[in-house]
Design an enzyme around this catalytic site. Sequence first.
Site, PDB file in Angstrom:
ATOM      1  N   GLY A  13       0.835  -1.362   0.181  1.00 35.94           N
ATOM      2  CA  GLY A  13       0.083  -0.114  -0.152  1.00 35.94           C
ATOM      3  C   GLY A  13       0.923   1.131  -0.156  1.00 35.94           C
ATOM      4  N   GLY A  14       2.097   1.132  -0.504  1.00 31.65           N
ATOM      5  CA  GLY A  14       3.231   2.259  -0.522  1.00 31.65           C
ATOM      6  C   GLY A  14       2.724   3.273  -1.468  1.00 31.65           C
ATOM      7  N   GLY A  16      -0.354   4.683  -1.556  1.00 35.41           N
ATOM      8  CA  GLY A  16      -1.608   5.519  -1.258  1.00 35.41           C
ATOM      9  C   GLY A  16      -1.019   6.656  -0.387  1.00 35.41           C
ATOM     10  N   GLY A  19       1.210   5.462   2.688  1.00 36.06           N
ATOM     11  CA  GLY A  19       2.553   5.003   2.454  1.00 36.06           C
ATOM     12  C   GLY A  19       3.459   6.102   1.850  1.00 36.06           C
ATOM     13  N   TYR A 146     -15.582  -3.944   5.977  1.00 37.49           N
ATOM     14  CA  TYR A 146     -14.115  -3.503   6.158  1.00 37.49           C
ATOM     15  C   TYR A 146     -13.786  -3.772   8.042  1.00 37.49           C
ATOM     16  CZ  TYR A 146     -10.833   0.266   6.742  1.00 37.49           C
ATOM     17  OH  TYR A 146      -9.647   1.213   7.021  1.00 37.49           O
ATOM     18  N   LYS A 150     -10.774  -6.137   9.001  1.00 35.18           N
ATOM     19  CA  LYS A 150      -9.784  -5.464   9.848  1.00 35.18           C
ATOM     20  C   LYS A 150      -9.591  -6.311  10.996  1.00 35.18           C
ATOM     21  CE  LYS A 150      -7.815  -2.118   7.092  1.00 35.18           C
ATOM     22  NZ  LYS A 150      -6.657  -1.960   6.952  1.00 35.18           N
ATOM     23  N   CYS A 174      -6.848   6.817  13.743  1.00 34.33           N
ATOM     24  CA  CYS A 174      -8.205   7.566  13.608  1.00 34.33           C
ATOM     25  C   CYS A 174      -8.186   8.117  12.040  1.00 34.33           C
ATOM     26  CB  CYS A 174      -8.299   8.818  14.473  1.00 34.33           C
ATOM     27  SG  CYS A 174      -6.973   9.981  14.461  1.00 34.33           S
ATOM     28  N   ASN A 175      -9.160   8.915  11.580  1.00 39.78           N
ATOM     29  CA  ASN A 175      -9.327   9.187  10.463  1.00 39.78           C
ATOM     30  C   ASN A 175      -8.095   9.996   9.903  1.00 39.78           C
ATOM     31  OD1 ASN A 175     -12.024   8.540  11.081  1.00 39.78           O
ATOM     32  ND2 ASN A 175     -12.781   9.667   9.442  1.00 39.78           N
ATOM     33  N   VAL A 176      -7.551   9.718   8.639  1.00 40.85           N
ATOM     34  CA  VAL A 176      -6.321  10.206   8.121  1.00 40.85           C
ATOM     35  C   VAL A 176      -6.837  11.175   6.883  1.00 40.85           C
ATOM     36  CG1 VAL A 176      -3.947   9.570   7.470  1.00 40.85           C
ATOM     37  CG2 VAL A 176      -5.478   7.792   8.833  1.00 40.85           C
TER      38      VAL A 176
HETATM   39  P1  NAP Z   1      -5.163   4.461  -0.002  1.00 37.51           P
HETATM   40  O1  NAP Z   1      -4.708   5.810  -0.217  1.00 37.51           O
HETATM   41  O2  NAP Z   1      -6.608   3.946  -0.740  1.00 37.51           O
HETATM   42  O3  NAP Z   1      -3.951   3.455  -0.672  1.00 37.51           O
HETATM   43  C1  NAP Z   1      -4.411   2.124  -0.568  1.00 37.51           C
HETATM   44  C2  NAP Z   1      -3.139   1.300  -1.087  1.00 37.51           C
HETATM   45  O4  NAP Z   1      -3.270   0.062  -0.924  1.00 37.51           O
HETATM   46  C3  NAP Z   1      -2.633   1.840  -2.296  1.00 37.51           C
HETATM   47  O5  NAP Z   1      -1.059   1.851  -2.473  1.00 37.51           O
HETATM   48  C4  NAP Z   1      -3.145   0.690  -3.007  1.00 37.51           C
HETATM   49  O6  NAP Z   1      -2.480   0.620  -4.279  1.00 37.51           O
HETATM   50  C5  NAP Z   1      -2.904  -0.596  -2.367  1.00 37.51           C
HETATM   51  N1  NAP Z   1      -3.750  -1.515  -2.733  1.00 37.51           N
HETATM   52  C6  NAP Z   1      -5.272  -1.619  -2.633  1.00 37.51           C
HETATM   53  N2  NAP Z   1      -5.635  -2.934  -3.455  1.00 37.51           N
HETATM   54  C7  NAP Z   1      -4.489  -3.674  -3.448  1.00 37.51           C
HETATM   55  C8  NAP Z   1      -4.287  -4.904  -4.041  1.00 37.51           C
HETATM   56  N3  NAP Z   1      -5.338  -5.751  -4.390  1.00 37.51           N
HETATM   57  N4  NAP Z   1      -2.977  -5.378  -4.154  1.00 37.51           N
HETATM   58  C9  NAP Z   1      -1.861  -4.611  -3.801  1.00 37.51           C
HETATM   59  N5  NAP Z   1      -2.224  -3.052  -3.418  1.00 37.51           N
HETATM   60  C10 NAP Z   1      -3.189  -2.870  -3.011  1.00 37.51           C
HETATM   61  O7  NAP Z   1      -5.436   4.151   1.311  1.00 37.51           O
HETATM   62  P2  NAP Z   1      -4.804   4.636   2.826  1.00 37.51           P
HETATM   63  O8  NAP Z   1      -5.640   5.775   3.276  1.00 37.51           O
HETATM   64  O9  NAP Z   1      -3.357   5.170   2.460  1.00 37.51           O
HETATM   65  O10 NAP Z   1      -4.898   3.669   3.761  1.00 37.51           O
HETATM   66  C11 NAP Z   1      -3.667   2.972   4.145  1.00 37.51           C
HETATM   67  C12 NAP Z   1      -3.938   2.013   5.337  1.00 37.51           C
HETATM   68  O11 NAP Z   1      -4.406   2.960   6.283  1.00 37.51           O
HETATM   69  C13 NAP Z   1      -4.992   0.972   4.814  1.00 37.51           C
HETATM   70  O12 NAP Z   1      -4.811  -0.277   5.456  1.00 37.51           O
HETATM   71  C14 NAP Z   1      -6.344   1.577   5.772  1.00 37.51           C
HETATM   72  O13 NAP Z   1      -7.349   0.743   5.987  1.00 37.51           O
HETATM   73  C15 NAP Z   1      -5.826   2.327   6.932  1.00 37.51           C
HETATM   74  N6  NAP Z   1      -6.557   3.446   7.328  1.00 37.51           N
HETATM   75  C16 NAP Z   1      -7.030   4.575   6.436  1.00 37.51           C
HETATM   76  C17 NAP Z   1      -7.545   5.600   7.283  1.00 37.51           C
HETATM   77  C18 NAP Z   1      -7.932   6.811   6.470  1.00 37.51           C
HETATM   78  O14 NAP Z   1      -8.737   7.752   6.914  1.00 37.51           O
HETATM   79  N7  NAP Z   1      -7.544   7.003   5.212  1.00 37.51           N
HETATM   80  C19 NAP Z   1      -8.133   5.462   8.357  1.00 37.51           C
HETATM   81  C20 NAP Z   1      -7.662   4.291   9.277  1.00 37.51           C
HETATM   82  C21 NAP Z   1      -6.956   3.262   8.821  1.00 37.51           C
HETATM   83  P3  NAP Z   1      -2.729   1.260  -5.608  1.00 37.51           P
HETATM   84  O15 NAP Z   1      -2.577   2.816  -5.385  1.00 37.51           O
HETATM   85  O16 NAP Z   1      -2.027   0.673  -6.902  1.00 37.51           O
HETATM   86  O17 NAP Z   1      -4.408   1.013  -6.002  1.00 37.51           O
HETATM   87  O1  GFB Z   2     -14.512   9.994   5.913  1.00 35.48           O
HETATM   88  P1  GFB Z   2     -15.946   9.677   5.934  1.00 35.48           P
HETATM   89  O2  GFB Z   2     -16.464   9.526   4.635  1.00 35.48           O
HETATM   90  O3  GFB Z   2     -16.257   8.403   6.698  1.00 35.48           O
HETATM   91  O4  GFB Z   2     -16.668  10.794   6.774  1.00 35.48           O
HETATM   92  P2  GFB Z   2     -16.220   8.034   8.173  1.00 35.48           P
HETATM   93  C1  GFB Z   2     -18.162  10.602   6.615  1.00 35.48           C
HETATM   94  C2  GFB Z   2     -18.919  11.929   7.143  1.00 35.48           C
HETATM   95  O5  GFB Z   2     -18.516  13.113   6.570  1.00 35.48           O
HETATM   96  C3  GFB Z   2     -20.339  11.661   7.467  1.00 35.48           C
HETATM   97  C4  GFB Z   2     -19.876  13.422   6.211  1.00 35.48           C
HETATM   98  O6  GFB Z   2     -20.892  12.197   8.500  1.00 35.48           O
HETATM   99  C5  GFB Z   2     -20.684  12.382   6.066  1.00 35.48           C
HETATM  100  O7  GFB Z   2     -22.332  12.702   6.083  1.00 35.48           O
HETATM  101  N1  GFB Z   2     -19.563  14.210   4.882  1.00 35.48           N
HETATM  102  C6  GFB Z   2     -19.820  15.391   4.288  1.00 35.48           C
HETATM  103  C7  GFB Z   2     -18.720  13.521   3.650  1.00 35.48           C
HETATM  104  N2  GFB Z   2     -19.831  15.487   3.053  1.00 35.48           N
HETATM  105  C8  GFB Z   2     -19.050  14.481   2.591  1.00 35.48           C
HETATM  106  C9  GFB Z   2     -18.387  14.026   1.333  1.00 35.48           C
HETATM  107  O8  GFB Z   2     -18.624  14.810   0.260  1.00 35.48           O
HETATM  108  N3  GFB Z   2     -17.942  12.662   1.381  1.00 35.48           N
HETATM  109  C10 GFB Z   2     -17.828  12.132   2.435  1.00 35.48           C
HETATM  110  N4  GFB Z   2     -17.270  11.011   2.226  1.00 35.48           N
HETATM  111  N5  GFB Z   2     -18.243  12.259   3.660  1.00 35.48           N
HETATM  112  C11 GFB Z   2     -15.003   5.799   7.561  1.00 35.48           C
HETATM  113  C12 GFB Z   2     -15.409   4.263   7.522  1.00 35.48           C
HETATM  114  O9  GFB Z   2     -16.119   6.365   8.325  1.00 35.48           O
HETATM  115  O10 GFB Z   2     -13.859   6.017   8.188  1.00 35.48           O
HETATM  116  C13 GFB Z   2     -14.141   3.703   6.782  1.00 35.48           C
HETATM  117  O11 GFB Z   2     -16.530   4.036   6.754  1.00 35.48           O
HETATM  118  C14 GFB Z   2     -12.699   4.064   7.069  1.00 35.48           C
HETATM  119  O12 GFB Z   2     -14.457   2.164   6.819  1.00 35.48           O
HETATM  120  C15 GFB Z   2     -12.874   5.690   7.241  1.00 35.48           C
HETATM  121  O13 GFB Z   2     -12.321   3.523   8.342  1.00 35.48           O
HETATM  122  C16 GFB Z   2     -11.656   6.001   8.323  1.00 35.48           C
HETATM  123  O14 GFB Z   2     -15.403   8.569   9.042  1.00 35.48           O
HETATM  124  O15 GFB Z   2     -17.900   7.908   8.752  1.00 35.48           O
END
Ligand code: NAP
Ligand code: GFB
Length: 325
Positions: A13-14, A16, A19, A146, A150, A174-176
């Site tokens: 996931g590098g 993303g 990464g 999901y 996880k 938390c949310n990133v």
């Molecule tokens: P992201 O930007 O969507 O990146 C996902 C990464 O996983 C990309 O490098 C993607 O590669 C790779 N990937 C997806 N499917 C794959 C597959 N089938 N084979 C190989 N690689 C694959 O996600 P992120 O936000 O960086 O998340 C990274 C980690 O943090 C995840 O485990 C996620 O669950 C966790 N996390 C994220 C958040 C958040 O708010 N973003 C919060 C809590 C935890 P490609 O780019 O080539 O598709």
């Molecule tokens: O980041 P998000 O999509 O996911 O945030 P969660 C959703 C919140 O933002 C809801 C509001 O309260 C939405 O109503 N929101 C407002 C929007 N405008 C928008 C918009 O344009 N797009 C989106 N996406 N939301 C996720 C989990 O929950 O948290 C995933 O479902 C993941 O599995 C992620 O773990 C970190 O924070 O609600």
Amino acid sequence: MMDGESHIILVTGGSGLVGQAIKTVVEEEKQQGRRYHNETWIFCGSKDGDLRDKQQTEALFKKHQPTHVIHLAAMVGGLFHNMAHNLDFFRENMAINDNVLAACHNNSVKKVVSCLSTCIFPDKTTYPIDETMVHNGPPHSSNYGYSYAKRMIDVLNRGYHDQHGRVFTSVIPCNVFGPKDNYSVQSSHVIPALVRRMDDAMRNGDSTFKVLGSGRPLRQFIYSPDLARLFLWVLRNYDSVEPIILSVDEEDEVPISAVAEAIKKAHGFQGTLVYDTSSADGQYKKTASNKKLRALYKDFTFTPFEQAVRETVQWFRDNREVART
Ligand code: NAP
Ligand code: GFB
């Protein structure tokens, strides 16, 4: 990691959001001469191997022979993407996680740090949530696929430790948000979605901007460079199989409305925010405690939220053409 051996660190996931933040911080360390032993870093995306496929996963590990792994690869998305694809989120992430951890075991990887999320905790819970509560009840209905996939990382980590003595652990962010996020309208999280859609509104000269939901739900947000620094600290210093929450403080939790206002201010949008209450809110809150982290890493400082939002908006406006939209 206090030995003098060479470390080959594979980041799945590098390519993303998280990464790429780790890649940036590792490069900064090198520029500052802060080399940690002889670490070689390899950042992989799906083009290097589809980790849903066992053979491609094994081939990737045979090619790189990593000694350490940061496992980020996952099907990842915001609330609305999860609501529409719970089965895919479960199956894809179950396959990726089982293949990667089996390959880590088969290739005698010394340490693995995988990634959970604060959204996988039980929906009916007491607050603040802490690391002991991962399996204490069903997750929120919006992202059960999901969440259960996880949670199985934690089960696999325990199994590889109990049966084979492996040091496979996990972090719970938390949310990133931050640069190089997923800015697509269909699958993105709230901050990249609002950043991108408000850039559209600025370009179109819109007088109103639609925020989905009521704006009332509460979230903790960590800036991706901060999370990257914490990931490196975990890789180099944290050797328990027990997960550790990587989150800002409980008091830094903000309502979605404050997020929208911060993005409005950063963009300089002069229009009116309108809340579309016909759209889902998702979990109302998932307040997590970072007490365990604070006890182990006392002097860590998080980037102030508004500064992180400003930097993220600026990055998007400067890089819209190359952003994942
Ligand atoms: P992201 O930007 O969507 O990146 C996902 C990464 O996983 C990309 O490098 C993607 O590669 C790779 N990937 C997806 N499917 C794959 C597959 N089938 N084979 C190989 N690689 C694959 O996600 P992120 O936000 O960086 O998340 C990274 C980690 O943090 C995840 O485990 C996620 O669950 C966790 N996390 C994220 C958040 C958040 O708010 N973003 C919060 C809590 C935890 P490609 O780019 O080539 O598709
Ligand atoms: O980041 P998000 O999509 O996911 O945030 P969660 C959703 C919140 O933002 C809801 C509001 O309260 C939405 O109503 N929101 C407002 C929007 N405008 C928008 C918009 O344009 N797009 C989106 N996406 N939301 C996720 C989990 O929950 O948290 C995933 O479902 C993941 O599995 C992620 O773990 C970190 O924070 O609600």
